[in-house]
Design a protein around this motif. Structure first.
Motif, PDB file in Angstrom:
ATOM      1  N   GLY A 242     131.569 -23.133 -29.179  1.00 40.95           N
ATOM      2  CA  GLY A 242     132.159 -22.378 -28.082  1.00 40.95           C
ATOM      3  C   GLY A 242     132.556 -23.295 -26.932  1.00 40.95           C
ATOM      4  N   LYS A 243     133.402 -22.776 -26.074  1.00 43.75           N
ATOM      5  CA  LYS A 243     134.006 -23.569 -24.998  1.00 43.75           C
ATOM      6  C   LYS A 243     132.962 -24.218 -24.085  1.00 43.75           C
ATOM      7  N   ASP A 244     132.070 -23.443 -23.530  1.00 46.63           N
ATOM      8  CA  ASP A 244     131.149 -23.975 -22.521  1.00 46.63           C
ATOM      9  C   ASP A 244     130.142 -24.963 -23.110  1.00 46.63           C
ATOM     10  N   VAL A 245     129.468 -24.554 -24.171  1.00 40.98           N
ATOM     11  CA  VAL A 245     128.463 -25.424 -24.793  1.00 40.98           C
ATOM     12  C   VAL A 245     129.136 -26.652 -25.393  1.00 40.98           C
ATOM     13  N   GLY A 246     130.288 -26.430 -26.033  1.00 37.69           N
ATOM     14  CA  GLY A 246     131.004 -27.530 -26.676  1.00 37.69           C
ATOM     15  C   GLY A 246     131.467 -28.580 -25.690  1.00 37.69           C
ATOM     16  N   LEU A 247     132.068 -28.165 -24.590  1.00 36.02           N
ATOM     17  CA  LEU A 247     132.554 -29.127 -23.591  1.00 36.02           C
ATOM     18  C   LEU A 247     131.392 -29.827 -22.888  1.00 36.02           C
ATOM     19  N   HIS A 248     130.302 -29.105 -22.672  1.00 32.35           N
ATOM     20  CA  HIS A 248     129.131 -29.752 -22.071  1.00 32.35           C
ATOM     21  C   HIS A 248     128.635 -30.886 -22.972  1.00 32.35           C
ATOM     22  N   MET A 249     128.611 -30.631 -24.282  1.00 32.42           N
ATOM     23  CA  MET A 249     128.191 -31.679 -25.218  1.00 32.42           C
ATOM     24  C   MET A 249     129.149 -32.864 -25.172  1.00 32.42           C
ATOM     25  N   ILE A 250     130.453 -32.593 -25.220  1.00 33.72           N
ATOM     26  CA  ILE A 250     131.454 -33.666 -25.217  1.00 33.72           C
ATOM     27  C   ILE A 250     131.325 -34.523 -23.962  1.00 33.72           C
ATOM     28  N   ASN A 251     131.034 -33.908 -22.833  1.00 34.87           N
ATOM     29  CA  ASN A 251     130.903 -34.653 -21.574  1.00 34.87           C
ATOM     30  C   ASN A 251     129.700 -35.594 -21.573  1.00 34.87           C
ATOM     31  N   GLN A 252     128.793 -35.417 -22.532  1.00 34.61           N
ATOM     32  CA  GLN A 252     127.620 -36.295 -22.625  1.00 34.61           C
ATOM     33  C   GLN A 252     127.851 -37.476 -23.567  1.00 34.61           C
ATOM     34  N   ILE A 253     128.990 -37.487 -24.276  1.00 30.83           N
ATOM     35  CA  ILE A 253     129.239 -38.526 -25.276  1.00 30.83           C
ATOM     36  C   ILE A 253     130.291 -39.505 -24.757  1.00 30.83           C
TER      37      ILE A 253
END
Length: 332
Positions: free
Chosen positions: A295-306
């Motif tokens: 999903g948008k929110d969880v997915g983008l939060h993860m990407i911002n950590q990589i």
């Protein structure tokens, strides 16, 4: 003698200048590999050399397909699946490494990406034949054999074991990206100046165009694939896009994507497309599927950590959402 030498020297200079003025050309070929559309583009001194280099890339992709294909009964992957619940299977270091990396991505994405998704019974049909939703019982039953944590790897013996009968692994969400990476590595090793390996939307680039310009990739509008939200330059990099606009089913007025969450057995909702940017097409391929499911929110939060990974998400309302490193404005 001096005149003859002068004439020969002048001729040599003219030939040398001609060679220096000779421009590289762009050679492109479209073909079907791994059951999908591949477009291979290379920068070469001439067309003949260009096509030779493309043939090298094709051979590499075909070699990889023979290792990871679930359809080829003699592939290493098929042997692993055939021996599920029976015995471990010795595999090549290449496949062992790919499975190890896939499991790490599963850990990072909390199981949203999972190569054991192939264990799922095919209860969702996206070929126009499905007229009603599967029962909750059927959905629950379909995912009982899924679980990347169940895969048993023996690094010393380089064996892979699926402990439950009926378990399967598949590389549909990472294989094309991996093949694109390997084809690129091969061509770079052959001193090919630049090019693109495009595996049905999972692409990787190196070098520049013949003109010296950067390769560009378009972020498509899911409502109209012929329209582009924005063009982004990609330098020595890769991108993969997952979208629900080609394969889906509409039941009771609701659209269901062909991308199914392996943790629940249900298709994802709320997102139309995900584009991931990173160095390796393999990682882009896997994370595009994972973000779509998360999903948008969880997915983008993860990407911002990589580090070194960015994402562009288009939601079901056709609104664009970006990771922190994407610097562009879009007006659909």
């Amino acid at each position: 003698m001096k005149k003859r030498f002068a004439l020969l020297f002048s001729l040599f200079c003219m030939l040398s200048q001609g060679q220096m003025l000779q421009k590289d050309v762009t050679v492109r070929k479209v073909l079907k590999l791994m059951g999908t559309r591949f477009e291979i583009t290379v920068v070469a001194p001439n067309e003949e050399i260009g096509y030779i280099n493309i043939d090298l890339a094709v051979s590499e992709i075909e070699r990889i397909e023979k290792i990871i294909s679930s359809w080829d009964k003699d592939s290493e992957t098929s042997l692993i699946n055939q021996n599920a619940g029976i015995k471990p299977v010795k595999v090549s270091p290449e496949l062992f490494g790919l499975i190890e990396r896939a499991i790490k991505i599963s850990d990072i994405t909390d199981g949203a990406f999972d190569i054991t998704y192939a264990s799922m019974d095919n209860i969702w049909k996206f070929d126009g034949t499905m007229t009603s939703l599967p029962s909750k019982e059927d959905v629950q039953k379909s995912i009982t054999k899924i679980g990347y944590q169940k895969i048993v790897l023996d690094p010393e013996k380089e064996t892979v074991f699926l402990p439950e009968p009926g378990m399967r692994i598949g590389f549909g969400a990472i294989g094309k990206g991996y093949a694109a990476d390997r084809a690129k590595e091969l061509l770079v090793s052959k001193d090919v100046k630049g090019g693109i390996i495009n595996a049905s939307g999972d692409l990787t680039t190196w070098g520049t165009k013949v003109t010296g310009e950067k390769w560009l990739v378009g972020i498509a509008n899911p409502l109209s694939k012929d329209k582009v939200f924005s063009w982004l330059p990609i330098i020595e990099s890769s991108v993969a896009t997952s979208g629900n606009y080609e394969k889906f089913v509409t039941l009771n007025g609701k659209k269901y994507s062909h991308i199914i969450d392996p943790r629940t057995g249900y298709p994802t909702t709320g997102i139309s497309s995900v584009s991931i940017f990173a160095k390796q097409a393999e990682l882009c391929d896997a994370l595009a599927t994972a973000v779509f499911i998360m999903g948008k929110d969880v997915g983008l939060h993860m990407i911002n950590q990589i580090d070194g990974v960015e994402a562009v998400v288009v939601d079901s309302d056709n609104k664009i959402h970006k990771s922190s490193g994407i610097m562009f404005d879009v007006n659909p």
